[in-house]
Write a protein that holds these residues in place. Structure first.
Motif, PDB file in Angstrom:
ATOM      1  N   GLN A 155       0.836  -1.196   0.000  1.00 37.36           N
ATOM      2  CA  GLN A 155       0.000   0.000   0.000  1.00 37.36           C
ATOM      3  C   GLN A 155       0.882   1.262   0.000  1.00 37.36           C
ATOM      4  O   GLN A 155       0.657   2.190  -0.778  1.00 37.36           O
ATOM      5  CB  GLN A 155      -0.879  -0.043   1.249  1.00 37.36           C
ATOM      6  N   ARG A 156       1.922   1.244   0.858  1.00 33.48           N
ATOM      7  CA  ARG A 156       2.800   2.422   0.923  1.00 33.48           C
ATOM      8  C   ARG A 156       3.536   2.611  -0.401  1.00 33.48           C
ATOM      9  O   ARG A 156       3.761   3.723  -0.846  1.00 33.48           O
ATOM     10  CB  ARG A 156       3.801   2.266   2.071  1.00 33.48           C
ATOM     11  N   ALA A 157       3.862   1.475  -1.040  1.00 33.96           N
ATOM     12  CA  ALA A 157       4.642   1.554  -2.269  1.00 33.96           C
ATOM     13  C   ALA A 157       3.826   2.052  -3.449  1.00 33.96           C
ATOM     14  O   ALA A 157       4.375   2.623  -4.375  1.00 33.96           O
ATOM     15  CB  ALA A 157       5.238   0.191  -2.593  1.00 33.96           C
ATOM     16  N   CYS A 158       2.519   1.824  -3.452  1.00 34.08           N
ATOM     17  CA  CYS A 158       1.836   2.154  -4.703  1.00 34.08           C
ATOM     18  C   CYS A 158       0.538   2.950  -4.583  1.00 34.08           C
ATOM     19  O   CYS A 158      -0.091   3.200  -5.593  1.00 34.08           O
ATOM     20  CB  CYS A 158       1.668   0.908  -5.563  1.00 34.08           C
ATOM     21  N   LEU A 159       0.144   3.389  -3.390  1.00 36.20           N
ATOM     22  CA  LEU A 159      -1.066   4.215  -3.300  1.00 36.20           C
ATOM     23  C   LEU A 159      -0.724   5.621  -2.810  1.00 36.20           C
ATOM     24  O   LEU A 159       0.246   5.796  -2.083  1.00 36.20           O
ATOM     25  CB  LEU A 159      -2.093   3.583  -2.340  1.00 36.20           C
ATOM     26  N   ARG A 160      -1.531   6.584  -3.227  1.00 34.51           N
ATOM     27  CA  ARG A 160      -1.314   7.968  -2.779  1.00 34.51           C
ATOM     28  C   ARG A 160      -2.500   8.445  -1.976  1.00 34.51           C
ATOM     29  O   ARG A 160      -3.627   8.451  -2.499  1.00 34.51           O
ATOM     30  CB  ARG A 160      -1.195   8.883  -3.994  1.00 34.51           C
ATOM     31  N   ASN A 161      -2.286   8.838  -0.739  1.00 32.84           N
ATOM     32  CA  ASN A 161      -3.350   9.328   0.157  1.00 32.84           C
ATOM     33  C   ASN A 161      -4.647   8.554   0.006  1.00 32.84           C
ATOM     34  O   ASN A 161      -5.686   9.138  -0.297  1.00 32.84           O
ATOM     35  CB  ASN A 161      -3.668  10.808  -0.109  1.00 32.84           C
ATOM     36  N   PRO A 162      -4.599   7.263   0.175  1.00 27.31           N
ATOM     37  CA  PRO A 162      -5.812   6.486  -0.096  1.00 27.31           C
ATOM     38  C   PRO A 162      -6.901   6.689   0.953  1.00 27.31           C
ATOM     39  O   PRO A 162      -6.602   7.027   2.095  1.00 27.31           O
ATOM     40  CB  PRO A 162      -5.309   5.043  -0.032  1.00 27.31           C
TER      41      PRO A 162
END
Ligand code: AMP
Length: 435
Positions: free
Chosen positions: A200-207
């Motif tokens: 999640q940290r590697a591929c999402l932005r402000n989810p």
């Protein structure tokens, strides 16, 4: 005060897609859809904690198709969904196609175990949506001429916990390196593990985080019971329960061999069973699944491969022939029944060696389960027939194993299917069977 359930229109879904939902019988959004669609339509990244059966495919498919409609110009390779299994990938593509039928939406499914040339032909048609398993998708990205995801706008990681369990990490990393950073990402997972958090940290932005249900709970419409029994009588209890309760049933086992053996044994007793497991070829797995879905076979004996992701709406009962050592597998297994508000039954056959695992399950779901009422005397009336059916099945399996060692047989799944076909010709031998 109870919150009013919103309609798809109120969530911001466009008219074309609301009509498509109605055609599929989706009149009211499910919780995960109601909670995630408005954020997704605002262009946010989403983390969804939801299992198969919650309506999560609609939760990510509707916003993607709506964005595709808004885009107006043709947008090949607009969205990509990564799934841990072939069956789930096929089901996701089917839902995209059903929702996008009236707007000419094209999908391609890229999964292992299927002819690569056919997939290349599908890619040449420049589909809007790609659904695939990470390994095969990476294979195409490296080797299929003219195919890239440089224009990708939406990435979905479905069943992310499982994508990571099944060692797709390397392929996932490679895929993330070759797709645009400027994209929307939706990550759906049944459980939030450390690895999923890292992804999640590697591929999402402000989810935005949305949750379909409280962690690890089972639905209220599911009746869960257990039978405590001596291990030597397990088969007998299984047959007893199957004969007592009718309806479509999934029987879960720990190993492929036991799934195969049980299917043969049940067939010998005149019950319509078919196995599905990870050792079967893709064609055989789909064949078995279709037989079950069509109602030709009412019992599917399966390993945990089949416990996640399969969309089989009409399962009436789940039987845990083997109790899973990992309690979360229990939740996934019983999640095959009592879906979308329907009722269902889950019965666990617990022997003296499995009691500890069963107690762990009760702790996880936060309740003590009641006993299924069965008189041992009555159950044991079946003992002779069940023992004989099992002996014959073991002999057949040995025979097929011997042929294989001599290079005469196919894989386990195909061998077993051959025997099942033979058994079918012999007809129903059971007098008691209600199936
Ligand atoms: P999924 O969790 O995406 O695998 O969906 C499970 C099942 O629920 C599928 O058979 C869907 O067709 C169905 N479904 C999804 N959304 C809805 C809805 N809003 N109303 C009724 N059924 C739905």
């Amino acid at each position: 005060m109870e919150e009013k359930v919103k309609s798809f229109t109120e969530l911001g879904v466009c008219e074309d897609l609301v009509e498509a939902c109605v055609r599929l019988g989706w009149t009211v959004p499910t919780k995960i859809q109601a909670d995630s669609i408005p954020h997704a339509l605002e262009g946010k990244d989403i983390i969804g904690l939801a299992q198969t059966g919650s309506g999560k495919t609609g939760a990510f498919a509707l916003p993607i198709i709506q964005a595709l409609l808004d885009a107006k110009s043709p947008q090949p390779f607009f969205g990509c969904v990564l799934s841990p299994t072939r069956e789930l990938a096929i089901q996701i593509a089917e839902q995209f196609e059903a929702l996008g039928a009236s707007i000419g939406l094209r999908t391609a499914v890229l999964v292992g175990g299927v002819d690569i040339n056919q997939q290349q032909i599908a890619l040449a048609k420049r589909p809007h949506i790609i659904v695939g398993t990470p390994g095969r998708l990476m294979d195409h990205l490296s080797n299929t001429k003219g195919f890239s995801l440089r224009t990708l706008k939406y990435l979905v990681l479905d069943e992310a916990d499982r994508l990571l369990n099944e060692d797709f990490e390397k392929a996932l990393d490679d895929i993330l390196k070759v797709i645009p950073l400027e994209r929307r990402t939706y990550l759906f997972s049944a459980t939030m593990t450390k690895k999923v958090k890292k992804l999640q940290r590697a591929c999402l932005r402000n989810p935005v985080k949305v949750e379909a249900a409280s962690k690890y709970s089972t639905v209220d419409t599911l009746k869960q019971e257990y039978l405590f029994l001596p291990s030597k009588y397990k088969d007998c209890y299984l047959v007893y329960v199957l004969m007592e309760l009718s309806g479509s049933t999934m029987v879960f086992t720990r190993t492929c061999e036991v799934a195969n053996l049980l299917a043969l044994m049940l067939r010998n007793l005149g019950l319509r069973a078919v196995p599905i497991n990870g050792k079967m070829t893709q064609a055989k797995r789909l064949g078995a699944l279709n037989k079950f879905k069509a109602g030709e076979c009412s019992i599917l004996t399966c390993t945990d491969v089949a416990s996640r992701g399969l969309d089989i709406p009409s399962v009436d009962m789940v039987i845990n022939y083997d109790i899973p050592a990992n309690s979360k597998d229990y939740i996934h297994r019983v999640g095959r029944t009592a879906r979308a508000g329907r009722s269902g039954v889950a019965i666990s056959l617990v022997n003296q060696y499995e009691l500890e695992w069963f107690i762990q399950i009760e702790n996880l779901i936060g309740k003590k389960l009641p006993k299924y009422a069965a008189e041992e005397e009555e159950v044991l009336l079946l003992l002779e027939r069940v023992t004989e059916a099992k002996r014959i099945s073991q002999m057949k399996m040995k025979e097929s194993g011997g042929k294989k060692r001599k290079g005469m047989g196919d894989d386990d799944g195909e061998d077993i299917q051959k025997y099942l076909r033979k058994d079918n010709k012999n007809g129903n031998t059971s007098k008691r069977s209600k199936r």
